[in-house]
Design an enzyme around this catalytic site. Structure first.
Site, PDB file in Angstrom:
ATOM      1  N   ASN A   1       0.876  -1.294   0.050  1.00 12.86           N
ATOM      2  CA  ASN A   1       0.094  -0.146  -0.155  1.00 12.86           C
ATOM      3  C   ASN A   1       0.874   1.356   0.010  1.00 12.86           C
ATOM      4  O   ASN A   1       1.475   1.637   1.029  1.00 12.86           O
ATOM      5  CB  ASN A   1      -0.805   0.084   1.457  1.00 12.86           C
ATOM      6  CG  ASN A   1      -1.692   1.304   1.414  1.00 12.86           C
ATOM      7  OD1 ASN A   1      -1.865   1.929   0.283  1.00 12.86           O
ATOM      8  ND2 ASN A   1      -2.172   1.392   2.570  1.00 12.86           N
TER       9      ASN A   1
ATOM     10  N   LYS B   1       0.008   4.267  -0.239  1.00 15.66           N
ATOM     11  CA  LYS B   1      -0.581   5.347   0.240  1.00 15.66           C
ATOM     12  C   LYS B   1      -0.611   6.813  -0.842  1.00 15.66           C
ATOM     13  O   LYS B   1      -0.358   6.612  -1.924  1.00 15.66           O
ATOM     14  CB  LYS B   1      -0.092   5.809   1.438  1.00 15.66           C
ATOM     15  CG  LYS B   1      -0.040   4.307   2.492  1.00 15.66           C
ATOM     16  CD  LYS B   1      -0.119   4.881   3.960  1.00 15.66           C
ATOM     17  CE  LYS B   1       0.393   3.744   4.712  1.00 15.66           C
ATOM     18  NZ  LYS B   1       0.055   3.766   6.215  1.00 15.66           N
TER      19      LYS B   1
ATOM     20  N   HIS C   1      -9.464   0.812   5.253  1.00 14.88           N
ATOM     21  CA  HIS C   1      -8.223   1.066   5.750  1.00 14.88           C
ATOM     22  C   HIS C   1      -8.482   1.944   6.881  1.00 14.88           C
ATOM     23  O   HIS C   1      -9.318   2.886   7.048  1.00 14.88           O
ATOM     24  CB  HIS C   1      -7.317   1.656   4.834  1.00 14.88           C
ATOM     25  CG  HIS C   1      -5.956   1.694   5.349  1.00 14.88           C
ATOM     26  ND1 HIS C   1      -5.386   2.716   5.987  1.00 14.88           N
ATOM     27  CD2 HIS C   1      -4.615   0.927   5.212  1.00 14.88           C
ATOM     28  CE1 HIS C   1      -4.108   2.453   6.293  1.00 14.88           C
ATOM     29  NE2 HIS C   1      -3.671   1.325   5.863  1.00 14.88           N
TER      30      HIS C   1
ATOM     31  N   GLU D   1      -6.814   4.527   7.949  1.00 16.16           N
ATOM     32  CA  GLU D   1      -6.722   5.946   7.608  1.00 16.16           C
ATOM     33  C   GLU D   1      -7.758   6.527   7.029  1.00 16.16           C
ATOM     34  O   GLU D   1      -8.256   7.627   7.137  1.00 16.16           O
ATOM     35  CB  GLU D   1      -5.448   6.235   6.687  1.00 16.16           C
ATOM     36  CG  GLU D   1      -4.302   6.052   7.536  1.00 16.16           C
ATOM     37  CD  GLU D   1      -3.030   5.571   6.812  1.00 16.16           C
ATOM     38  OE1 GLU D   1      -2.880   5.543   5.477  1.00 16.16           O
ATOM     39  OE2 GLU D   1      -1.885   5.021   7.636  1.00 16.16           O
TER      40      GLU D   1
ATOM     41  N   GLU E   1      -4.707  -5.016  11.041  1.00 19.58           N
ATOM     42  CA  GLU E   1      -3.939  -4.105  10.954  1.00 19.58           C
ATOM     43  C   GLU E   1      -4.178  -3.221  12.284  1.00 19.58           C
ATOM     44  O   GLU E   1      -4.839  -2.169  12.285  1.00 19.58           O
ATOM     45  CB  GLU E   1      -4.064  -3.110   9.873  1.00 19.58           C
ATOM     46  CG  GLU E   1      -3.807  -3.888   8.409  1.00 19.58           C
ATOM     47  CD  GLU E   1      -3.135  -2.542   7.381  1.00 19.58           C
ATOM     48  OE1 GLU E   1      -2.239  -2.749   6.903  1.00 19.58           O
ATOM     49  OE2 GLU E   1      -4.025  -1.651   7.175  1.00 19.58           O
TER      50      GLU E   1
ATOM     51  N   GLY F   1       2.757   2.218  10.750  1.00 16.91           N
ATOM     52  CA  GLY F   1       3.744   3.273  10.410  1.00 16.91           C
ATOM     53  C   GLY F   1       4.567   3.811  11.643  1.00 16.91           C
ATOM     54  O   GLY F   1       5.078   4.813  11.836  1.00 16.91           O
TER      55      GLY F   1
ATOM     56  N   SER G   1       3.816  -2.106  10.203  1.00 11.89           N
ATOM     57  CA  SER G   1       5.312  -2.216  10.535  1.00 11.89           C
ATOM     58  C   SER G   1       6.056  -3.538  10.310  1.00 11.89           C
ATOM     59  O   SER G   1       6.872  -3.989  10.966  1.00 11.89           O
ATOM     60  CB  SER G   1       5.789  -1.480  11.848  1.00 11.89           C
ATOM     61  OG  SER G   1       5.260  -0.119  12.030  1.00 11.89           O
TER      62      SER G   1
HETATM   63  C1  PEP Z   1      -0.418   0.237   5.988  1.00 14.47           C
HETATM   64  O1  PEP Z   1      -0.542   1.102   5.640  1.00 14.47           O
HETATM   65  O2  PEP Z   1      -1.516  -0.452   5.926  1.00 14.47           O
HETATM   66  C2  PEP Z   1       0.625  -0.273   6.782  1.00 14.47           C
HETATM   67  C3  PEP Z   1       0.557  -1.611   7.361  1.00 14.47           C
HETATM   68  O3  PEP Z   1       1.460   0.485   6.966  1.00 14.47           O
HETATM   69  P1  PEP Z   1       3.334   0.273   7.433  1.00 14.47           P
HETATM   70  O4  PEP Z   1       3.602  -0.933   6.980  1.00 14.47           O
HETATM   71  O5  PEP Z   1       4.067   1.459   7.179  1.00 14.47           O
HETATM   72  O6  PEP Z   1       3.081   0.102   8.940  1.00 14.47           O
END
Ligand code: PEP
Length: 247
Positions: A9, A11, A92, A94, A164, A170, A209
């Site tokens: 992803n 973003k 997601h 966000e 998640e 992040g 992460s």
């Molecule tokens: C995400 O954006 O869904 C995500 C898991 O980001 P990251 O791997 O940077 O934590």
């Protein structure tokens, strides 16, 4: 046996040039032992799919709950299908946080994605506050439950789930493999209460992460069927190393 999927992803990062370079590097070293997909920003989907769509699967980061009409700024599932997208993210964190997407709205987006032949990746996960209050189970079961209730269990033959934890996205803070596995097992047993056979075939990805140095131990867990990767998917060597860990 569930085949693992590693999904990147991106973003709202990068330029057209950096997007083209990233996809070219992934395609040049294309892993075949797992499924791989990337989710670039909307404007880059068409040129990337035209050039690399035969080899690499693409997805969009969101879609509208409507088919078409006066919805300025939105993109429909049918448009995404038309561009050659295979996947779309739904819910997601966000989108839930910054666009106030509710469980009910997300369920409608899952329906639209399926109607137009896309594979939705339904994202669920608790916030830091919810985690610290011991509410992880309540939150993820509510988020998944809403889609089961609205869409029925049969759609999970095609829907992919991504756990998640928001506090891990992040932040560099990852759920331990044991902790992630326990939530994945719980989500699978929630699906199994409705249909054990479907639950056994539904892919449940972990996101938050994931990096080259922790991917293998996460992916070794029984109920972790791959990853949804944010930051590390923006660097081809890191993304490819994570794919390599997905046996
Ligand atoms: C995400 O954006 O869904 C995500 C898991 O980001 P990251 O791997 O940077 O934590």
């Amino acid at each position: 046996m569930r085949r693992k999927l590693v999904a990147g992803n991106w973003k709202m990062h990068g330029t057209r040039e950096s997007a083209e370079k990233l996809v070219a590097a992934i395609v040049a070293d294309f892993p075949t032992h797992c499924d791989v997909a990337v989710f670039p920003p909307f404007p880059y989907l068409v040129p990337l799919i035209e050039q690399h769509g035969a080899k690499l699967a693409f997805g969009a980061q969101d879609c509208s709950e409507h088919d078409d009409g006066a919805y300025t700024g939105d993109v429909s599932a049918s448009m995404l299908k038309d561009t050659g997208c295979r996947y779309v993210l739904a819910g997601h964190s966000e989108r839930r946080q910054y666009h106030h997407e509710t469980d009910a709205l997300i369920a409608c987006k899952v329906v639209k994605a399926l109607e137009h032949g896309l594979t939705p990746i339904l994202c669920v996960g608790e916030s830091l506050e919810e985690h610290d209050a011991g509410r992880t189970v309540d939150v993820v079961q509510r988020q998944l439950g809403k889609v089961i209730e609205h869409c029925g269990i049969a759609v999970f033959e095609r829907v992919i789930v991504a756990y998640e934890p928001v506090w891990a996205i992040g932040t560099g803070r990852t759920a331990s493999p044991e902790k992630a596995q326990s939530v994945h097992a719980l989500l699978r047993s929630q699906l199994a209460q409705a249909d054990a056979k479907i639950a056994n075939s539904t892919r449940i990805l972990y996101g938050g992460s994931v990096k080259p140095d922790n991917a293998a131990e996460l992916f070794a867990e029984n109920d972790i069927d791959g990853g949804l990767i944010g930051g590390a998917s923006l660097k081809a060597p890191d993304f490819l190393a994570i794919c390599a860990a997905a046996h």
